[in-house]
Design an enzyme around this catalytic site. Structure first.
Site, PDB file in Angstrom:
ATOM      1  N   GLU A  48       0.846  -1.412   0.051  1.00 35.85           N
ATOM      2  CA  GLU A  48       0.090   0.025   0.029  1.00 35.85           C
ATOM      3  C   GLU A  48       0.859   1.291   0.031  1.00 35.85           C
ATOM      4  OE1 GLU A  48      -0.248  -2.633   1.939  1.00 35.85           O
ATOM      5  OE2 GLU A  48      -2.439  -3.211   1.864  1.00 35.85           O
TER       6      GLU A  48
ATOM      7  N   MET B  48      24.250   9.110   3.163  1.00 37.05           N
ATOM      8  CA  MET B  48      24.194  10.344   3.534  1.00 37.05           C
ATOM      9  C   MET B  48      24.304  10.286   4.857  1.00 37.05           C
ATOM     10  SD  MET B  48      23.886  13.542   2.812  1.00 37.05           S
ATOM     11  CE  MET B  48      23.008  13.986   1.325  1.00 37.05           C
TER      12      MET B  48
ATOM     13  N   LYS C 243     -17.477  -1.324   5.427  1.00 38.61           N
ATOM     14  CA  LYS C 243     -17.958  -2.158   4.402  1.00 38.61           C
ATOM     15  C   LYS C 243     -19.429  -2.157   4.256  1.00 38.61           C
ATOM     16  CE  LYS C 243     -17.040  -7.016   3.189  1.00 38.61           C
ATOM     17  NZ  LYS C 243     -15.976  -8.043   3.615  1.00 38.61           N
TER      18      LYS C 243
ATOM     19  N   PHE D  80     -11.328  -7.589  13.564  1.00 40.70           N
ATOM     20  CA  PHE D  80     -10.095  -8.072  12.707  1.00 40.70           C
ATOM     21  C   PHE D  80      -9.834  -7.025  11.787  1.00 40.70           C
ATOM     22  CE2 PHE D  80      -8.777 -10.412   8.755  1.00 40.70           C
ATOM     23  CZ  PHE D  80      -7.462 -10.682   9.070  1.00 40.70           C
ATOM     24  N   GLN D  81      -8.962  -6.800  11.656  1.00 41.53           N
ATOM     25  CA  GLN D  81      -8.040  -5.596  10.643  1.00 41.53           C
ATOM     26  C   GLN D  81      -8.898  -4.349  11.148  1.00 41.53           C
ATOM     27  OE1 GLN D  81      -7.953  -7.219   6.554  1.00 41.53           O
ATOM     28  NE2 GLN D  81      -5.874  -7.907   7.146  1.00 41.53           N
TER      29      GLN D  81
END
Lengths: 554, 85
Positions: free
Chosen positions: A53, A467, A165, A115-116
């Site tokens: 993502e 760097m 959802k 969940f999630q």
């Protein structure tokens, strides 16, 4: 205009996206966003499956920056949504219009540690310009329209829309509202043109300090006209590169920590600093109270909050640069100062002579720049290679140089190049990366493979976090801590595993042919350029130091 | 450390109070007190925020003003500089 047809929330989303002209989105599916991905099946929007993502978010950023359109990305709830956050923070820091759509667990499950489930709405507060959570299907279209308007208007930025959802599955009349424009809720005061013109007329040694806001305002032409009429010597921030024609005789290059000596000295000596879409960032100013110490300041910006934030403006010109720059474009009599600046530019020009057979990264990037076709868009990651690209490559428009400026996010370059290539399929896209940064989103090579995007990757490889290593050498007594990457993978083999042609070079004599081969190759290509691990980026203004006290070597 | 009282009017939208508090904290202002209420007729929220900081209050006013749901931010110089219950 209403239609009677019933739509699910997911279908309505795509209708609104199409209404806003969205043709491409970047994302990754998951449980709580499945109704949206189901609706995608029937939509005309083309979805680019990224492999993380964060890659989707950076691709949306790259898409937006390369095209001037809003970038759109999708992620599911929980880890999918949290993986977007770095990309959104990057977009906020660099004022990039992105709309992120996240799936959320059903409203009945919200707040139950499902969940999630994560409170992405809460997490978004610090990394977006604005965010919404839609709990009623009847609000969805209006919220989506607002999201696009907010992303684009005023100072641009990312907007997140979290959709549970059940809202994605709920049905609603397919009411496609008229596109709305937000009214400026804060009325800007009239531009203080009179006092600014007086400052311009009094100035004997003015400098134009150009930032990323110029490109955002689509005001490159107005800026160049202003620079041409006034003749004011100009310098650019990292994000402003490309706004001024790099061949302009009065252009001195990038200022700040790794700016050119001519640019930094001119700013330190100027008596008037004209900041245009720039925000006096700490990487630009060095020690703030010694930055441009003799200068009055005219500050052009769209964001009221940037005025007087880090440097008090003697004249603030708030509003649209396309309107305000022409209002101050008056001829000035500054020939002596112009001559002095032009002489500094000659005296402190880059030196590409580099002893030995090892490859000199600045020379490689200059040669890539010289050989790349017109309208090539270059992305970078973050680190030494980023500064070398900014110093030694030339860009004729801000949309042709995409780099993570404010956030400084390693892992930006390759997915941003994916987004840029999707938005500009016929233009050459070059991703300049470093071996540390490259590994941060290396999975996006799979996106390049899947869509056969002809991105050219120039991988500057010193087997270090270069760097950080440079700073450890210079400012931490050479105590090198966790910056050795000698166990990097075989990058050529890695690229080949994704069906990407690749080549490794380690000697100067190989450079020219290798660049030709890369540019002439039709598909994606990775050119791994081994350089000396001890090479540093110069000049360097040490932290909390005035910009005229730069280090030029050790 | 200077004390300031802000009078903020905002649309009664999701998490507007959280947004204001987050901006205040991030921009370097400690929150000494807060009182918030909503006019259910107009859906306009009124927030009185007492903050303290070494930084100039204009910095915070400008940043709160940028929040999408904010209608007005004023510094109330007449208010007593003490915590609001």
């Amino acid at each position: 205009m209403a239609t009677e047809k019933k739509l699910t929330g997911g279908s309505l989303l795509f209708n609104v996206l199409e209404q806003h002209g969205v043709e491409h989105v970047f994302g990754y599916p998951g449980g709580a966003i499945m109704p949206i991905y189901d609706a995608l099946y029937d939509s005309n929007v083309e979805h680019f499956l990224c492999r993380h993502e964060q890659g989707a978010a950076f691709s949306a950023v790259g898409y937006a920056r390369a095209s001037g359109k809003v970038g759109v990305c999708f992620a599911t709830s929980g880890p999918g949504a949290t993986n977007l956050i770095t990309g959104l923070a990057d977009a906020l820091a660099d004022s990039i219009p992105v709309v992120a759509i996240t799936g959320q667990v059903a409203t009945s499950a919200m707040g139950s540690d499902a969940f999630q489930e994560i409170d992405i709405f809460g997490l978004s507060l610090a990394c977006t310009k604005h965010s919404f959570q839609v709990t009623d299907i009847n609000d969805l279209a209006k919220v989506l329209h607002q999201a696009f308007a907010i992303a684009l208007e005023g100072r641009q930025g990312p907007v997140l829309v979290d959709i549970p959802k059940d809202v994605q599955l709920a049905e609603v009349n397919g009411c496609l509202d008229e596109l709305v424009s937000l009214k400026n809720k804060v009325k800007l005061p009239p531009a203080n043109v009179g006092s600014a013109i007086a400052l311009l007329n009094q100035a004997k040694q003015p400098v134009l300090y150009v930032g990323g806001g110029v490109g955002m305002a689509n005001a490159v032409d107005e800026l160049r006209e202003f620079a041409s009429i006034t003749g004011v010597p100009s310098v650019s921030t990292l994000k402003g590169l490309g706004a001024i024609d790099p061949e302009d005789e009065n252009y001195l290059g990038m200022l700040g920590m790794h700016g050119t000596k001519a640019a930094n000295l001119a700013v330190q000596q100027c008596d008037l600093l004209i900041a245009v879409g720039a925000r006096f960032d700490d990487r630009v100013t060095g020690k703030l109270n010694e930055f441009a110490p003799n200068a009055k300041v005219i500050h052009f910006d769209i964001d009221t909050a940037e005025i007087n934030k880090r440097r008090v403006a003697d004249a603030a010109i708030l509003g649209d640069l396309k309107v305000n720059l022409p209002a101050l474009a008056i001829p000035l009599s500054i020939a002596t100062w112009q001559g002095k600046c032009q002489q500094m530019k000659v005296d402190f020009a880059w030196d590409y002579n580099h002893p030995g057979e090892s490859i000199f990264a600045p020379a490689v990037l200059k040669e890539v720049s010289d050989k790349m076709p017109k309208n090539t868009c270059v992305t970078t990651d973050v680190g030494q290679h980023q500064m070398w690209a900014a110093q030694h490559m030339l860009f004729d428009d801000p949309s042709n140089f995409l780099t993570s400026g404010g956030m400084g996010t390693m892992g930006f370059g390759v997915p941003a190049a994916v987004g840029a290539q999707v938005s500009r399929p016929t233009d050459c896209i070059v991703a300049v990366s470093g071996d540390g940064s490259f590994m941060m989103n290396v999975q996006e090579l799979s996106t390049i493979k899947r869509f056969q995007l002809p991105v050219k990757i120039v991988l500057i490889d010193n087997a270090k976090l270069g760097m950080v290593r440079q700073w450890q050498d210079l400012f931490f007594n050479g105590r090198l801590s966790e910056t050795d990457l000698a166990d990097n993978p075989d990058f050529v083999m890695l690229a080949n595993a994704f069906d990407i042609k690749a080549k490794l070079i380690s000697k100067k004599s190989e450079v020219s042919d290798a660049i030709e081969d890369m540019m002439n190759h039709d598909g994606p290509y990775l050119l791994q350029v081994k350089i000396n691990a001890q090479d540093n980026v110069w000049p360097l203004v040490p932290p909390n130091t005035a910009n005229d006290k730069m280090m030029e070597s050790t | 450390m200077n004390n300031y009282q802000l009078m903020i009017k905002a649309d009664d939208k999701q998490v507007v109070l959280e947004r204001i508090l987050q901006v205040a904290r991030y921009r370097g202002f400690l929150i000494s007190g807060i009182h918030a209420q909503v006019n259910t007729g107009t859906n306009i929220g009124t927030i009185e925020l007492l903050v303290r900081s070494e930084r100039p209050i204009e910095l915070l006013v400008d940043q709160i003003n940028k929040l999408i749901d904010i209608k007005e931010v004023k510094v109330d110089n007449s208010a007593p500089q003490q915590c609001i219950a």
